[in-house]
Design a protein around this motif. Structure first.
Motif, PDB file in Angstrom:
ATOM      1  N   TYR A  32       2.433   1.864  -3.230  1.00 55.50           N
ATOM      2  CA  TYR A  32       1.421   2.218  -4.322  1.00 55.50           C
ATOM      3  C   TYR A  32       1.259   3.741  -4.092  1.00 55.50           C
ATOM      4  O   TYR A  32       1.285   4.622  -4.943  1.00 55.50           O
ATOM      5  CB  TYR A  32       0.124   1.524  -4.103  1.00 55.50           C
ATOM      6  CG  TYR A  32      -0.966   1.938  -4.933  1.00 55.50           C
ATOM      7  CD1 TYR A  32      -1.203   1.608  -6.434  1.00 55.50           C
ATOM      8  CD2 TYR A  32      -1.902   2.869  -4.454  1.00 55.50           C
ATOM      9  CE1 TYR A  32      -2.107   2.288  -7.296  1.00 55.50           C
ATOM     10  CE2 TYR A  32      -3.076   3.169  -5.202  1.00 55.50           C
ATOM     11  CZ  TYR A  32      -3.016   2.982  -6.489  1.00 55.50           C
ATOM     12  OH  TYR A  32      -4.108   3.546  -7.356  1.00 55.50           O
ATOM     13  N   VAL A  33       1.238   4.166  -2.840  1.00 54.23           N
ATOM     14  CA  VAL A  33       0.768   5.543  -2.574  1.00 54.23           C
ATOM     15  C   VAL A  33       2.154   6.431  -3.003  1.00 54.23           C
ATOM     16  O   VAL A  33       1.873   7.686  -3.643  1.00 54.23           O
ATOM     17  CB  VAL A  33       0.617   5.717  -0.855  1.00 54.23           C
ATOM     18  CG1 VAL A  33       0.660   7.384  -0.612  1.00 54.23           C
ATOM     19  CG2 VAL A  33      -0.755   5.174  -0.658  1.00 54.23           C
ATOM     20  N   LEU A  34       3.358   5.887  -2.760  1.00 51.94           N
ATOM     21  CA  LEU A  34       4.414   6.931  -3.042  1.00 51.94           C
ATOM     22  C   LEU A  34       4.591   6.845  -4.600  1.00 51.94           C
ATOM     23  O   LEU A  34       4.850   7.931  -5.134  1.00 51.94           O
ATOM     24  CB  LEU A  34       5.595   6.188  -2.459  1.00 51.94           C
ATOM     25  CG  LEU A  34       5.841   6.293  -1.008  1.00 51.94           C
ATOM     26  CD1 LEU A  34       6.817   5.252  -0.506  1.00 51.94           C
ATOM     27  CD2 LEU A  34       6.271   7.616  -0.525  1.00 51.94           C
ATOM     28  N   ARG A  50       2.085   6.555  -6.704  1.00 50.40           N
ATOM     29  CA  ARG A  50       1.130   7.626  -7.278  1.00 50.40           C
ATOM     30  C   ARG A  50       1.448   9.052  -6.974  1.00 50.40           C
ATOM     31  O   ARG A  50       1.329   9.875  -8.003  1.00 50.40           O
ATOM     32  CB  ARG A  50      -0.276   7.316  -6.481  1.00 50.40           C
ATOM     33  CG  ARG A  50      -0.800   5.947  -6.748  1.00 50.40           C
ATOM     34  CD  ARG A  50      -1.553   5.855  -8.021  1.00 50.40           C
ATOM     35  NE  ARG A  50      -2.860   6.887  -8.023  1.00 50.40           N
ATOM     36  CZ  ARG A  50      -3.761   7.149  -9.006  1.00 50.40           C
ATOM     37  NH1 ARG A  50      -3.583   6.775 -10.064  1.00 50.40           N
ATOM     38  NH2 ARG A  50      -4.736   8.093  -8.975  1.00 50.40           N
ATOM     39  N   THR A  51       2.191   9.201  -5.929  1.00 53.57           N
ATOM     40  CA  THR A  51       2.472  10.755  -5.546  1.00 53.57           C
ATOM     41  C   THR A  51       3.626  11.042  -6.629  1.00 53.57           C
ATOM     42  O   THR A  51       3.813  12.108  -6.846  1.00 53.57           O
ATOM     43  CB  THR A  51       2.936  10.643  -4.117  1.00 53.57           C
ATOM     44  OG1 THR A  51       2.042  10.337  -3.162  1.00 53.57           O
ATOM     45  CG2 THR A  51       3.633  12.108  -3.811  1.00 53.57           C
ATOM     46  N   VAL A  90       0.810  -1.239   0.024  1.00 58.88           N
ATOM     47  CA  VAL A  90      -0.163  -0.001   0.030  1.00 58.88           C
ATOM     48  C   VAL A  90       1.007   1.286  -0.016  1.00 58.88           C
ATOM     49  O   VAL A  90       0.644   1.966  -0.719  1.00 58.88           O
ATOM     50  CB  VAL A  90      -1.067   0.052   1.162  1.00 58.88           C
ATOM     51  CG1 VAL A  90      -1.630   1.214   1.366  1.00 58.88           C
ATOM     52  CG2 VAL A  90      -1.864  -1.123   0.817  1.00 58.88           C
ATOM     53  N   CYS A  91       1.954   1.030   0.852  1.00 59.40           N
ATOM     54  CA  CYS A  91       2.748   2.468   0.948  1.00 59.40           C
ATOM     55  C   CYS A  91       3.413   2.682  -0.461  1.00 59.40           C
ATOM     56  O   CYS A  91       3.583   3.848  -0.833  1.00 59.40           O
ATOM     57  CB  CYS A  91       3.874   2.256   2.077  1.00 59.40           C
ATOM     58  SG  CYS A  91       3.315   2.190   3.734  1.00 59.40           S
TER      59      CYS A  91
END
Length: 456
Positions: A445-447, A449-450, A442-443
């Motif tokens: 994926y978030v990074l 995307r950012t 999840v982390c």
């Protein structure tokens, strides 16, 4: 061993451990209690006459991931070995640990009494057959075959620790489990054969002239109760699923033993356990119990744990079962262990009977380990083995080779996969790894995307 009668005293002990660890002191006290009980009706005697041989059949000895993934089931096995080898005291090596055979979650252990000056053991061979899903060791048999000798005579004994398929309404599958082990158990001359590319001259089968056989363990045969209105008229009725049950009016043995699946299968000639005998069952069902040794509501109590033997002596009267019962004092499992005290003649029992040979051939199971040049004669019983068709033996060897090949390849990989899944889903450490992996993904994926948004 009684030197005058030349008999072996054998303790046969079967226990489904339910993957629960047991301490050395608990196991030692249980076996000592069984041995001391045989001294009655002379309780004033302080001496303990130990059996000449002790065979333990253990099922679900340790967890799936310990057996399949890490291969460290020895930690769970050690208390049993220590308890028997030091049966009467921590410094007294009463028994010698002769052999261990492991088939996934099923273990066979054989011990010989050190103090006996009469017996020696040689030509020890082992064999396994796995019966679980995808032929994995979730279920299976582990077997030890050995020659037992005194100064004047000898015999061969085959000990089989068994764990058959579970669940109510699957009697036919359990019958097939027996047929599988009868065809696939292979005792090789060098005891270390790993390759399936072997000819048929260096192996023995389960059924063998001159070899006495004991099969014990969690055979998983259930009590198949018909509806209450039909019980008086149809004592052997077969049902695919168990109806709701009520407690027996007299006793489990009196009211329910007629509906025991193993008894039904043995009475139907050509179904399973051809030629095997069982002492009278006079103890309550052994499964399924809770921590207070009370039967679990909603489950039909059954005699899952059993001890059977193949008596090939003339008249079928030479193997004596002195005691056959359960041992509810040993806790920690949803099974109650069972044991038998057997008196076994230290002599070669001779040939398989003609009727048994006919049944084995009918079921495509080899009748003998070898085609003898001369008829085998024992105590007036003569049977010409030259009639056994080589095609039956060839088919059995083909099945054995296929099983050996599977055990060295895809089945081992499947066991590793099952062990890994069990570790990740059942244990706290495994759950932590899964949670950590999910959080990490999840982390990431978030990074990502950012980072992608910043580029745009």
């Amino acid at each position: 061993m009684n030197a005058e009668q030349d008999n072996l005293k054998v303790l046969l002990f079967a226990f489904n451990c339910a993957q629960v660890p047991h301490t050395t002191s608990v196991i030692r006290e249980a076996i000592l209690s069984i041995v001391r009980d045989q001294q009655k009706p002379q309780p004033q005697s302080q001496s303990v006459v130990e059996p000449d041989l002790i065979f333990l059949s253990l099922q679900e000895l340790s967890t799936v991931y310990d057996c399949f993934l890490w291969g460290n089931e020895d930690e769970s096995l050690a208390p049993f070995v220590d308890a028997i080898t030091h049966l009467t005291g921590i410094n007294d090596e009463v028994y010698e640990h002769v052999a261990t055979c492991t088939a996934g979650m099923t273990v066979a252990l054989l011990f010989r009494r050190n103090q006996s000056e009469f017996i020696s053991i040689s030509d020890v061979r082992t064999s396994v057959v796995t019966l679980g899903y995808f032929e994995t060791g979730l279920k299976g048999v582990a077997s030890i075959r050995a020659k037992v000798s005194s100064a004047t005579s000898s015999t061969e004994i085959t000990f089989v620790a068994a764990h058959f398929s579970a669940n109510e309404g699957y009697r036919e599958i359990r019958d097939h489990n027996f047929q599988d082990i009868a065809r696939k158990l292979a005792f090789f001359a060098d005891n270390n054969v790993k390759s399936p590319m072997q000819d048929g001259t260096d192996r023995d089968f389960l059924y063998k002239d001159g070899s006495q056989v004991f099969i014990l363990g969690d055979l998983n045969y259930r009590v198949a109760l018909p509806p209450p209105s039909d019980r008086d008229n149809q004592p052997t009725a077969r049902y695919s699923r168990m109806p709701k049950w009520v407690a027996p009016q007299r006793s489990y043995v009196e009211d329910w033993l007629d509906y025991d699946e193993l008894s039904i299968s043995r009475n139907e000639v050509g179904t399973a356990f051809y030629g095997f005998d069982e002492a009278q069952v006079a103890f309550p069902p052994t499964y399924k119990v809770d921590s207070n040794r009370k039967y679990v509501p909603g489950r039909v109590p059954s005699w899952c744990d059993r001890v059977l033997y193949l008596d090939m002596f003339e008249g079928g009267s030479d193997i004596k079962i002195e005691k056959y019962t359960s041992f509810p004092e040993l806790h920690g499992s949803d099974h109650i262990p069972v044991y038998a005290i057997a008196k076994v003649p230290l002599e070669k029992p001779g040939a398989l009977s003609e009727q048994l040979v006919a049944t084995l051939l009918k079921n495509s199971i080899a009748a003998s380990t070898a085609i003898a040049a001369q008829p085998i004669t024992s105590r007036g019983v003569s049977l010409d083995r030259q009639g056994a068709p080589t095609s039956v033996r060839a088919r059995q060897i083909k099945l054995q080779n296929r099983h050996i090949a599977a055990r060295t390849g895809r089945v081992k990989n499947m066991e590793m996969l099952i062990g890994g899944i069990a570790y990740l889903t059942v244990t706290p450490k495994g759950n932590g790894l899964v949670l950590g992996a999910v959080v990490g993904l999840v982390c990431a994926y978030v990074l990502l995307r950012t980072f992608a948004f910043g580029i745009n």
